[in-house]
Design a protein around this motif. Sequence first.
Motif, PDB file in Angstrom:
ATOM      1  N   ASP A 117       0.829  -1.209   0.000  1.00 12.82           N
ATOM      2  CA  ASP A 117       0.000   0.000   0.000  1.00 12.82           C
ATOM      3  C   ASP A 117       0.863   1.258   0.000  1.00 12.82           C
ATOM      4  OD1 ASP A 117      -2.231  -1.589   0.022  1.00 12.82           O
ATOM      5  OD2 ASP A 117      -2.550  -1.475   2.190  1.00 12.82           O
ATOM      6  N   ARG A 118       1.960   1.231   0.746  1.00 15.62           N
ATOM      7  CA  ARG A 118       2.864   2.388   0.739  1.00 15.62           C
ATOM      8  C   ARG A 118       3.462   2.603  -0.640  1.00 15.62           C
ATOM      9  NH1 ARG A 118       6.692   1.288   5.974  1.00 15.62           N
ATOM     10  NH2 ARG A 118       5.093   1.287   7.604  1.00 15.62           N
ATOM     11  N   LEU A 119       3.820   1.516  -1.307  1.00 15.96           N
ATOM     12  CA  LEU A 119       4.407   1.623  -2.636  1.00 15.96           C
ATOM     13  C   LEU A 119       3.422   2.227  -3.631  1.00 15.96           C
ATOM     14  CD1 LEU A 119       6.696   0.894  -4.674  1.00 15.96           C
ATOM     15  CD2 LEU A 119       5.555  -1.319  -4.958  1.00 15.96           C
ATOM     16  N   ILE A 120       2.178   1.765  -3.587  1.00 14.87           N
ATOM     17  CA  ILE A 120       1.170   2.285  -4.529  1.00 14.87           C
ATOM     18  C   ILE A 120       0.933   3.767  -4.288  1.00 14.87           C
ATOM     19  CG2 ILE A 120      -1.192   2.035  -5.348  1.00 14.87           C
ATOM     20  CD1 ILE A 120       0.664  -0.268  -6.077  1.00 14.87           C
ATOM     21  N   ASP A 121       0.871   4.182  -3.004  1.00 14.85           N
ATOM     22  CA  ASP A 121       0.695   5.606  -2.709  1.00 14.85           C
ATOM     23  C   ASP A 121       1.872   6.426  -3.237  1.00 14.85           C
ATOM     24  OD1 ASP A 121      -1.695   5.096  -1.478  1.00 14.85           O
ATOM     25  OD2 ASP A 121      -0.900   5.136   0.568  1.00 14.85           O
ATOM     26  N   ARG A 122       3.085   5.848  -3.209  1.00 12.94           N
ATOM     27  CA  ARG A 122       4.272   6.591  -3.609  1.00 12.94           C
ATOM     28  C   ARG A 122       4.347   6.759  -5.119  1.00 12.94           C
ATOM     29  NH1 ARG A 122      10.127   4.754  -3.383  1.00 12.94           N
ATOM     30  NH2 ARG A 122       9.247   2.790  -2.673  1.00 12.94           N
ATOM     31  N   LYS A 127      -5.104   7.594  -2.702  1.00 13.31           N
ATOM     32  CA  LYS A 127      -6.370   7.194  -3.316  1.00 13.31           C
ATOM     33  C   LYS A 127      -7.277   8.408  -3.457  1.00 13.31           C
ATOM     34  CE  LYS A 127      -9.424   3.196  -3.100  1.00 13.31           C
ATOM     35  NZ  LYS A 127      -9.876   2.048  -2.277  1.00 13.31           N
ATOM     36  N   TRP A 128      -7.952   8.511  -4.572  1.00 14.77           N
ATOM     37  CA  TRP A 128      -8.829   9.607  -4.956  1.00 14.77           C
ATOM     38  C   TRP A 128      -8.067  10.910  -5.237  1.00 14.77           C
ATOM     39  CZ3 TRP A 128     -12.560   6.678  -5.979  1.00 14.77           C
ATOM     40  CH2 TRP A 128     -13.008   5.694  -5.088  1.00 14.77           C
ATOM     41  N   LEU A 129      -6.744  10.913  -5.051  1.00 18.53           N
ATOM     42  CA  LEU A 129      -5.941  12.090  -5.383  1.00 18.53           C
ATOM     43  C   LEU A 129      -4.738  11.662  -6.239  1.00 18.53           C
ATOM     44  CD1 LEU A 129      -5.907  13.983  -1.964  1.00 18.53           C
ATOM     45  CD2 LEU A 129      -7.200  14.605  -4.028  1.00 18.53           C
ATOM     46  N   PRO A 130      -4.982  11.150  -7.433  1.00 18.07           N
ATOM     47  CA  PRO A 130      -3.870  10.644  -8.254  1.00 18.07           C
ATOM     48  C   PRO A 130      -2.943  11.773  -8.696  1.00 18.07           C
ATOM     49  CG  PRO A 130      -5.891  10.704  -9.530  1.00 18.07           C
ATOM     50  CD  PRO A 130      -6.285  11.035  -8.112  1.00 18.07           C
ATOM     51  N   VAL A 131      -1.661  11.413  -8.824  1.00 17.64           N
ATOM     52  CA  VAL A 131      -0.639  12.366  -9.266  1.00 17.64           C
ATOM     53  C   VAL A 131       0.061  11.767 -10.483  1.00 17.64           C
ATOM     54  CG1 VAL A 131       1.436  13.639  -8.604  1.00 17.64           C
ATOM     55  CG2 VAL A 131      -0.323  13.156  -6.888  1.00 17.64           C
ATOM     56  N   ARG A 132       0.268  12.593 -11.514  1.00 17.37           N
ATOM     57  CA  ARG A 132       0.905  12.133 -12.737  1.00 17.37           C
ATOM     58  C   ARG A 132       2.421  12.266 -12.655  1.00 17.37           C
ATOM     59  NH1 ARG A 132      -2.372  11.887 -17.347  1.00 17.37           N
ATOM     60  NH2 ARG A 132      -0.480  10.956 -18.237  1.00 17.37           N
ATOM     61  N   MET A 168       9.604   3.932 -16.202  1.00 17.49           N
ATOM     62  CA  MET A 168       9.672   3.861 -14.747  1.00 17.49           C
ATOM     63  C   MET A 168       8.969   5.043 -14.104  1.00 17.49           C
ATOM     64  SD  MET A 168      13.555   2.436 -14.187  1.00 17.49           S
ATOM     65  CE  MET A 168      13.240   2.072 -12.453  1.00 17.49           C
ATOM     66  N   SER A 169       7.877   5.500 -14.697  1.00 14.96           N
ATOM     67  CA  SER A 169       7.103   6.599 -14.121  1.00 14.96           C
ATOM     68  C   SER A 169       5.715   6.617 -14.750  1.00 14.96           C
ATOM     69  CB  SER A 169       7.810   7.944 -14.347  1.00 14.96           C
ATOM     70  OG  SER A 169       7.919   8.212 -15.731  1.00 14.96           O
ATOM     71  N   ASP A 170       4.836   7.428 -14.126  1.00 13.81           N
ATOM     72  CA  ASP A 170       3.487   7.676 -14.653  1.00 13.81           C
ATOM     73  C   ASP A 170       2.646   6.404 -14.680  1.00 13.81           C
ATOM     74  OD1 ASP A 170       1.460   9.279 -15.501  1.00 13.81           O
ATOM     75  OD2 ASP A 170       2.019   9.231 -17.629  1.00 13.81           O
ATOM     76  N   PHE A 171       2.333   5.886 -13.470  1.00 15.42           N
ATOM     77  CA  PHE A 171       1.465   4.718 -13.319  1.00 15.42           C
ATOM     78  C   PHE A 171       0.169   5.134 -12.640  1.00 15.42           C
ATOM     79  CE2 PHE A 171       5.779   2.942 -13.380  1.00 15.42           C
ATOM     80  CZ  PHE A 171       5.648   2.010 -14.399  1.00 15.42           C
ATOM     81  N   GLU A 172      -0.864   4.338 -12.824  1.00 15.12           N
ATOM     82  CA  GLU A 172      -2.158   4.613 -12.210  1.00 15.12           C
ATOM     83  C   GLU A 172      -2.687   3.370 -11.513  1.00 15.12           C
ATOM     84  OE1 GLU A 172      -5.148   5.461 -15.103  1.00 15.12           O
ATOM     85  OE2 GLU A 172      -4.371   3.985 -16.542  1.00 15.12           O
ATOM     86  N   ARG A 173      -3.508   3.576 -10.501  1.00 13.12           N
ATOM     87  CA  ARG A 173      -4.087   2.464  -9.754  1.00 13.12           C
ATOM     88  C   ARG A 173      -5.044   1.660 -10.637  1.00 13.12           C
ATOM     89  NH1 ARG A 173      -3.993   2.995  -4.015  1.00 13.12           N
ATOM     90  NH2 ARG A 173      -2.995   4.943  -3.335  1.00 13.12           N
ATOM     91  N   LYS A 174      -5.043   0.368 -10.440  1.00 16.42           N
ATOM     92  CA  LYS A 174      -5.970  -0.515 -11.148  1.00 16.42           C
ATOM     93  C   LYS A 174      -6.659  -1.470 -10.174  1.00 16.42           C
ATOM     94  CE  LYS A 174      -5.653   0.787 -15.415  1.00 16.42           C
ATOM     95  NZ  LYS A 174      -6.848   1.285 -16.157  1.00 16.42           N
TER      96      LYS A 174
END
Length: 450
Positions: free
Chosen positions: A49-54, A59-64, A78-84
């Motif tokens: 969970d920490r990795l996904i936030d980083r 959650k609900w505040l995605p950063v590009r 190695m950048s610009d990923f989104e939650r699935k």
Amino acid sequence: MPVTTLALTAELPELGGSLSWSQLEAWAVAMREELPAAALAAALEELQDRLIDRVCGRKWLPVRELPAPFGCPGCGVMSDFERKGKRTRLRKFSTAAGVVEIRLANVGCRSCRRVFAPLLLLLDLSGKRRTDRLMVELAELATQMSFARAGAVAASFGLPGSAGRAHAAVADLAPLLDGVGRPDVPGAPAGAQVVIFDGTGMRAGRRRLGVNGNIALGVTGRGGPRRRRRATTTLLGLTVGQPWSAMADQLRDLRPPAMVVVDGELAITTLAQTLWPDVPIQRCWWHLPRALRWALYADKAPAAWANTRRTELTDLLHRVARERLTHAQALAAYDAFTASVTAEGHHAAGELLAGARDQVFTCLRPELRARLAHLGGPELGSGVLERVMRELNARTDIGGSRWSIEGLRDLLTVKLAQMTDHPAWTTLTQSLRPPNAIAFNIKTLNFNAA
């Protein structure tokens, strides 16, 4: 370093009531079996969970365009990923701590639209259901006892063990020990001062009498108390169900030893002479009297007389060692004994003794004794390898079971690599069993604490 806090709760009755030591011990045993895997799963999910936030933002505040410590398996960015989201089905891993169940979180690559679980990439668990350390643990047990017993022992300690898993662990581990019997592999043994050849019959294959397991063992040192010194050995060659000549490819690139010990079998002696024509050969002092008994049997000598001659030869060898006879004195006594046997017209025994004459007292040569003084002197026989083969027979000859040649070769490879601390085994186990560098402690709340 971020700290992961895991809470442990237990409903314990009060002392003085129904609580007994047996109940407390049963609780501890249950924790031993279930707690490690549960703690590992909880820690992994929090780290995930920490990795996904980083890498994706909260959650609900995605950063590009956030950087990630992993690359997309599709395009490598190695950048610009989104939650699935998280997978519905739990991912199960059989580990040395038990069965770990994790709900994997997926991320999507905005460049190539690839969806994957980053936890599997970072921990190198893609496509795996069993960890390598569990494989080694089960294989070690399987080299000491039957597969069924190894699986039962592993299961009693909370490991996911069974007869099939123990069998599969040995089959999977043996190919990883690629340095066994391959001197060209970096880190493999380059040779030894003393090389001992011997073989033993084993129940394998379709032949009624089984197959031969042939072993070349090198003696590299000795240690321990004076009266209980033990030899340090290294595995140089191993073949199963093949003639001795097949071992030449495994030994050809080794540096020549100072001495070779053989049991008198012609194929072994021929192999040693072919590989190292200038290396002296020592005939085993235990095998020689035994071979004399069979030669006298072939000559149809009276049993009592044959037993007496065998005892005389054994006493002669012991006297040579006890009285520290020179090489010439030992040969003179040996020639006198040979003459007493051939005088009775026993040709097979005479040929055996004559053929062994140049090899039986190799260990008495002064130059050889000086060269091998750091090992305690030259070897008189194949006793070091005989002890190893007794352990192999104790493991493989179980209830008349018959092995496949491939399965037997895998088991012998793992067990011999373990027994001799082969560099391939040492390197593998050190990489899979590193010292724990993660600090942990257990805290209990103070009674009536504010």
